[in-house]
Motif scaffolding. Structure first.
Motif, PDB file in Angstrom:
ATOM      1  N   ALA A  39       0.842  -1.200   0.000  1.00 32.24           N
ATOM      2  CA  ALA A  39       0.000   0.000   0.000  1.00 32.24           C
ATOM      3  C   ALA A  39       0.876   1.249   0.000  1.00 32.24           C
ATOM      4  O   ALA A  39       0.668   2.186  -0.785  1.00 32.24           O
ATOM      5  N   GLU A  58       9.973   2.798   7.035  1.00 32.24           N
ATOM      6  CA  GLU A  58       9.550   1.413   7.302  1.00 32.24           C
ATOM      7  C   GLU A  58      10.192   0.919   8.602  1.00 32.24           C
ATOM      8  O   GLU A  58      11.396   1.043   8.790  1.00 32.24           O
ATOM      9  N   SER A  67       2.722  -8.047   2.857  1.00 31.74           N
ATOM     10  CA  SER A  67       3.017  -7.915   1.428  1.00 31.74           C
ATOM     11  C   SER A  67       4.116  -8.854   0.939  1.00 31.74           C
ATOM     12  O   SER A  67       4.108  -9.258  -0.219  1.00 31.74           O
ATOM     13  N   GLY A  71       0.039 -15.341  -0.143  1.00 31.95           N
ATOM     14  CA  GLY A  71      -0.151 -16.466  -1.054  1.00 31.95           C
ATOM     15  C   GLY A  71       0.262 -16.168  -2.482  1.00 31.95           C
ATOM     16  O   GLY A  71       0.412 -17.082  -3.293  1.00 31.95           O
ATOM     17  N   ILE A  73      -1.458 -14.810  -4.861  1.00 27.29           N
ATOM     18  CA  ILE A  73      -2.509 -14.975  -5.872  1.00 27.29           C
ATOM     19  C   ILE A  73      -3.135 -13.612  -6.178  1.00 27.29           C
ATOM     20  O   ILE A  73      -3.617 -12.919  -5.283  1.00 27.29           O
ATOM     21  N   ALA A 208       8.288   4.475  13.099  1.00 28.81           N
ATOM     22  CA  ALA A 208       7.804   5.825  13.411  1.00 28.81           C
ATOM     23  C   ALA A 208       7.247   5.798  14.827  1.00 28.81           C
ATOM     24  O   ALA A 208       6.409   4.947  15.151  1.00 28.81           O
ATOM     25  N   ASP A 241       0.287   0.147  14.652  1.00 29.47           N
ATOM     26  CA  ASP A 241       0.498   0.218  16.108  1.00 29.47           C
ATOM     27  C   ASP A 241      -0.180   1.478  16.658  1.00 29.47           C
ATOM     28  O   ASP A 241      -1.038   2.068  15.995  1.00 29.47           O
ATOM     29  N   GLY A 365      -7.117  -6.537   4.110  1.00 27.09           N
ATOM     30  CA  GLY A 365      -7.539  -7.893   4.448  1.00 27.09           C
ATOM     31  C   GLY A 365      -6.774  -8.947   3.659  1.00 27.09           C
ATOM     32  O   GLY A 365      -5.590  -8.788   3.360  1.00 27.09           O
ATOM     33  N   LEU A 369      -3.263  -7.911  -3.003  1.00 26.63           N
ATOM     34  CA  LEU A 369      -2.296  -7.706  -4.087  1.00 26.63           C
ATOM     35  C   LEU A 369      -2.881  -6.812  -5.176  1.00 26.63           C
ATOM     36  O   LEU A 369      -2.281  -5.806  -5.557  1.00 26.63           O
TER      37      LEU A 369
HETATM   38  C1  LIG Z   1      -0.311 -15.244   4.853  1.00 24.77           C
HETATM   39  C2  LIG Z   1      -1.042 -14.277   3.972  1.00 24.77           C
HETATM   40  C3  LIG Z   1      -1.531 -14.690   2.739  1.00 24.77           C
HETATM   41  C4  LIG Z   1      -2.167 -13.770   1.889  1.00 24.77           C
HETATM   42  N1  LIG Z   1      -2.480 -14.169   0.618  1.00 24.77           N
HETATM   43  C5  LIG Z   1      -2.920 -13.252  -0.283  1.00 24.77           C
HETATM   44  C6  LIG Z   1      -3.089 -13.603  -1.660  1.00 24.77           C
HETATM   45  O1  LIG Z   1      -2.798 -14.729  -2.076  1.00 24.77           O
HETATM   46  N2  LIG Z   1      -3.602 -12.654  -2.500  1.00 24.77           N
HETATM   47  C7  LIG Z   1      -3.898 -11.384  -2.069  1.00 24.77           C
HETATM   48  O2  LIG Z   1      -4.364 -10.565  -2.879  1.00 24.77           O
HETATM   49  N3  LIG Z   1      -3.686 -11.011  -0.783  1.00 24.77           N
HETATM   50  C8  LIG Z   1      -3.193 -11.901   0.109  1.00 24.77           C
HETATM   51  N4  LIG Z   1      -2.951 -11.519   1.406  1.00 24.77           N
HETATM   52  C9  LIG Z   1      -3.238 -10.131   1.809  1.00 24.77           C
HETATM   53  C10 LIG Z   1      -2.157  -9.129   1.375  1.00 24.77           C
HETATM   54  O3  LIG Z   1      -0.868  -9.665   1.605  1.00 24.77           O
HETATM   55  C11 LIG Z   1      -2.336  -7.827   2.187  1.00 24.77           C
HETATM   56  O4  LIG Z   1      -3.664  -7.359   2.060  1.00 24.77           O
HETATM   57  C12 LIG Z   1      -1.410  -6.703   1.688  1.00 24.77           C
HETATM   58  O5  LIG Z   1      -0.089  -7.166   1.545  1.00 24.77           O
HETATM   59  C13 LIG Z   1      -1.459  -5.522   2.662  1.00 24.77           C
HETATM   60  O6  LIG Z   1      -0.467  -4.590   2.330  1.00 24.77           O
HETATM   61  P1  LIG Z   1      -0.149  -3.359   3.294  1.00 24.77           P
HETATM   62  O7  LIG Z   1       0.890  -2.562   2.659  1.00 24.77           O
HETATM   63  O8  LIG Z   1      -1.442  -2.698   3.655  1.00 24.77           O
HETATM   64  O9  LIG Z   1       0.354  -4.024   4.663  1.00 24.77           O
HETATM   65  P2  LIG Z   1       1.771  -4.688   5.052  1.00 24.77           P
HETATM   66  O10 LIG Z   1       2.386  -5.390   3.915  1.00 24.77           O
HETATM   67  O11 LIG Z   1       1.547  -5.466   6.303  1.00 24.77           O
HETATM   68  O12 LIG Z   1       2.717  -3.433   5.327  1.00 24.77           O
HETATM   69  C14 LIG Z   1       2.609  -2.605   6.439  1.00 24.77           C
HETATM   70  C15 LIG Z   1       4.006  -2.127   6.790  1.00 24.77           C
HETATM   71  O13 LIG Z   1       3.917  -1.069   7.751  1.00 24.77           O
HETATM   72  C16 LIG Z   1       5.030  -1.172   8.593  1.00 24.77           C
HETATM   73  N5  LIG Z   1       4.736  -0.419   9.816  1.00 24.77           N
HETATM   74  C17 LIG Z   1       3.762  -0.643  10.730  1.00 24.77           C
HETATM   75  N6  LIG Z   1       3.832   0.274  11.716  1.00 24.77           N
HETATM   76  C18 LIG Z   1       4.881   1.093  11.428  1.00 24.77           C
HETATM   77  C19 LIG Z   1       5.477   2.215  12.074  1.00 24.77           C
HETATM   78  N7  LIG Z   1       5.023   2.701  13.242  1.00 24.77           N
HETATM   79  N8  LIG Z   1       6.547   2.809  11.484  1.00 24.77           N
HETATM   80  C20 LIG Z   1       7.043   2.363  10.301  1.00 24.77           C
HETATM   81  N9  LIG Z   1       6.516   1.290   9.657  1.00 24.77           N
HETATM   82  C21 LIG Z   1       5.455   0.666  10.213  1.00 24.77           C
HETATM   83  C22 LIG Z   1       5.188  -2.664   8.805  1.00 24.77           C
HETATM   84  O14 LIG Z   1       6.506  -3.003   9.255  1.00 24.77           O
HETATM   85  C23 LIG Z   1       4.853  -3.219   7.433  1.00 24.77           C
HETATM   86  O15 LIG Z   1       6.019  -3.448   6.640  1.00 24.77           O
HETATM   87  C24 LIG Z   1      -2.374 -12.424   2.311  1.00 24.77           C
HETATM   88  C25 LIG Z   1      -1.923 -12.009   3.574  1.00 24.77           C
HETATM   89  C26 LIG Z   1      -1.257 -12.917   4.399  1.00 24.77           C
HETATM   90  C27 LIG Z   1      -0.749 -12.444   5.736  1.00 24.77           C
END
Ligand SMILES: Cc1cc2nc3c(=O)[nH]c(=O)nc-3n(C[C@H](O)[C@H](O)[C@H](O)COP(=O)(O)OP(=O)(O)OC[C@H]3O[C@@H](n4cnc5c(N)ncnc54)[C@H](O)[C@@H]3O)c2cc1C
Length: 426
Positions: A39, A58, A67, A71, A73, A208, A241, A365, A369
């Motif tokens: 994201a 980060e 991320s 999976g 997919i 942060a 957090d 959720g 991807l």
């Molecule tokens: C096991 C698993 C399988 C999945 N399978 C699929 C799939 O097959 N297909 C699909 O479409 N989706 C899947 N998903 C969902 C998908 O991975 C997530 O919806 C997506 O990656 C979310 O991205 P994000 O950037 O919001 O969160 P994240 O990737 O969790 O990134 C958030 C980041 O914020 C950082 N952060 C948090 N607090 C702070 C702070 N205070 N200061 C600095 N950094 C901070 C964290 O360290 C982290 O790196 C799956 C998820 C999981 C856990």
């Protein structure tokens, strides 16, 4: 070089291993993005393409969260089902939102192909399979999708499925040829490299600890530094957090699990004879795919609202796998891990403004991807003043997720869905 990733199949096989510095001293930028998951990185990359100089802060390493360990997919839709979306925002907006998710699938493919991200080459195909004997509604669903979105699924009967999968478990299915699967950590790291090529900066190992986002100048403090910019984006996903209490209250962290098998191509081929990814139609679904050209099997499923041992949950995943494919009883599990997804109470991503010049993009959720790829683009368009597509997310605000009670309710709902799945299949 070993980077501080959790021990996952993806971390063991990632293509490049550039380490990035922690934030030290004061840094000025056009926009600060907190969170180096998909994201945050897609938003930062699209802002950089629009001419801004972003700084990503980060806590660990890029892709350390969901991320880089999911999976892999990539398929259309949100984590929330279409009917629930329409019930909240109406049919027209629900369809426009679904179209975004289809765009998201194409965007992931375009990032990988245009940027030539190595080790993340898309492998086509997803089978959505049904574990009980009814197909009329499945065919109706496919016809509706073809009509509404020009998006075609191919109906599969038992014989079609048996050509690909040696299992008695599945009765009907829809094949989605536009969906695909990837190595998600290589994808994340490819986006991070492109962001830097365009002049963006990424600081790792920099949690942060303080956020000031209401004045004209936004500030993010870390242990050893401070970033300042006129714009700020929070993208902290299921690892949100207490940095911004309002955000923490709006996101429930839900854990989910994955395991990867030993190398056993012949044994795996005795069960699975397709490179397509597989997703069963349970509300609490299992998803799996062969990787390394059929050498290994990657399997995911289950959710818990309290941290559980990944090795313990892998035993449950193994029972599922052997239930579908008794011939895989001897297939050894080499590694298992878990990750946290962020869920809002309404199950939709939360993408919008928190104050003038401050935005959030979170709660993707289990379907993140495709949705991060398009939501990051849409948010960047809004920040750059290029479109008003962000308004499509206005119906899904930062509702309070219910704290500990919300987590208990989520676990109870999951158990109820498991029970309903079991009942349907009887
Ligand atoms: C096991 C698993 C399988 C999945 N399978 C699929 C799939 O097959 N297909 C699909 O479409 N989706 C899947 N998903 C969902 C998908 O991975 C997530 O919806 C997506 O990656 C979310 O991205 P994000 O950037 O919001 O969160 P994240 O990737 O969790 O990134 C958030 C980041 O914020 C950082 N952060 C948090 N607090 C702070 C702070 N205070 N200061 C600095 N950094 C901070 C964290 O360290 C982290 O790196 C799956 C998820 C999981 C856990």
């Amino acid at each position: 070089m070993t980077l501080p990733y959790p021990d996952t199949y993806y971390a063991r096989t990632m293509e490049e291993t550039v380490a990035r510095p922690a934030l030290q001293g004061a840094v000025e930028a056009d926009v600060i993005v907190v969170g180096g998951g998909l994201a945050g990185l897609v938003t930062a990359l699209e802002l950089a393409r629009g001419g801004l100089k972003p700084v990503v802060i980060e806590a660990r390493v890029v892709g350390w969260g969901a991320s880089g360990r999911n999976g892999g997919i990539v398929s259309p839709a949100f984590a929330c089902d279409g009917e629930a979306i329409a019930a909240r925002v109406g049919d027209v907006a629900a369809k426009a939102l679904h179209r975004l998710t289809i765009e998201g699938v194409a965007r992931v493919k375009a990032y990988i192909n245009d940027l030539k991200i190595t080790g993340a080459e898309p492998i086509s195909g997803l089978l959505n399979l049904r574990r009980f004997d009814r197909s009329d509604d499945l065919r109706a669903y496919a016809a509706e999708f073809s009509h509404d979105y020009g998006y075609d699924f191919t109906y599969l009967d038992r014989a079609d499925i048996r050509e690909r999968l040696v299992s008695d478990r599945y009765f009907h299915g829809l094949a989605d040829a536009q969906a695909f699967h990837i190595h998600p950590l290589n994808y994340v790291r490819g986006l991070a490299a492109e962001l830097e090529r365009l002049g963006g900066r990424i600081f790792e190992a920099s949690p942060a600890t303080q956020a000031q986002f209401t004045g004209a100048e936004k500030r993010i403090k870390t242990a050893a530094g401070e970033a300042r910019a006129p714009r700020l984006v929070f993208a902290t996903g299921g690892y949100t957090d207490g940095l911004v209490p309002r955000l923490k209250r709006a996101v429930l962290p839900i854990a989910t699990y994955m395991m990867v098998s030993e190398v056993a191509p012949d044994l795996i081929a005795s069960a699975i004879r397709t490179r397509e990814a597989i997703l069963d139609d349970r509300r609490a679904s299992d998803y799996y795919r062969v990787i390394e050209g059929g050498n290994r099997l990657l399997w995911g499923g289950r959710i818990t609202t309290r941290a559980a041992s990944a090795a313990g949950v892998a035993q449950q995943l193994r029972r599922e796998m052997i239930g579908a494919y008794p011939q895989l009883a001897g297939l050894r599990t080499e590694l298992s891990w878990s990750g946290q997804m962020g869920y809002a109470r309404h199950l939709m991503p939360q993408v919008g403004a928190m104050a003038p010049g401050a935005w959030h993009i979170t709660a993707f959720g289990g379907h993140g991807l495709n949705t991060t790829a398009v939501a990051g683009k849409v948010l960047a368009e809004s920040i750059l003043g290029e479109s008003d597509r962000l308004a499509l997310f206005a119906g899904f605000g930062l509702d309070w997720a219910g704290g500990a009670l919300g987590l208990a309710a989520a676990q109870a709902t999951y158990w109820k869905l498991q029970l309903q799945d079991w009942w349907r299949e009887r």
